[in-house]
Motif scaffolding. Structure first.
Motif, PDB file in Angstrom:
ATOM      1  N   SER A  72      46.616  16.840   2.311  1.00 31.35           N
ATOM      2  CA  SER A  72      48.021  16.461   2.506  1.00 31.35           C
ATOM      3  C   SER A  72      48.860  17.660   2.915  1.00 31.35           C
ATOM      4  N   LYS A 126      48.044  18.452   6.607  1.00 30.13           N
ATOM      5  CA  LYS A 126      48.658  17.458   7.500  1.00 30.13           C
ATOM      6  C   LYS A 126      50.160  17.667   7.586  1.00 30.13           C
ATOM      7  N   TRP A 149      53.528  13.424   0.677  1.00 30.36           N
ATOM      8  CA  TRP A 149      53.512  13.317   2.133  1.00 30.36           C
ATOM      9  C   TRP A 149      53.272  11.872   2.518  1.00 30.36           C
ATOM     10  N   ASP A 150      54.295  11.040   2.315  1.00 31.15           N
ATOM     11  CA  ASP A 150      54.213   9.634   2.689  1.00 31.15           C
ATOM     12  C   ASP A 150      55.200   9.359   3.821  1.00 31.15           C
TER      13      ASP A 150
END
Length: 111
Positions: free
Chosen positions: A14, A17, A101-102
């Motif tokens: 995460s 990214k 991290w959504d």
């Protein structure tokens, strides 16, 4: 250009990214490896104030491997002892902080 601090671990998918997406969106990202460069109590405080016990990732392997004493410790003591148990990434600017991290976090940072 916005300068952001990303708190996390270099091995965290995460975090990788998030860093890649934020840089592609034009942000300058300063990465802070919370294990290699532990945060001081003063540095933890704003994160704890903002997120409280949500800052602890109770779904992680690190959490499952903790002994009962640490699982019942105060959040600040737990994070200082085991920074890898922090939910990641924490992304901070002068104006705001986000956790994870959504889609909502990506939209908040236009990434």
């Amino acid at each position: 250009m916005t300068v952001l601090t990303l708190y996390g671990l270099p091995t965290c998918d995460s975090c990788r990214k998030a860093r890649k997406a934020l840089e592609a969106a034009g942000h300058k990202v300063q990465f802070r490896d919370v294990r290699a460069q532990p945060l001081s109590a003063d540095e933890w405080q704003p994160l704890l104030t903002e997120f409280g016990d949500r800052l602890v990732n109770r779904q992680s392997q690190t959490w499952r491997n903790l002994n009962d004493y640490l699982k019942h410790a105060e959040v600040d003591a737990l994070l200082e002892a085991q920074p890898a148990v922090m939910k990641r990434p924490v992304i901070a600017s002068d104006a705001r902080m986000t956790l994870g991290w959504d889609d909502e976090v990506r939209a908040a940072w236009d990434a």
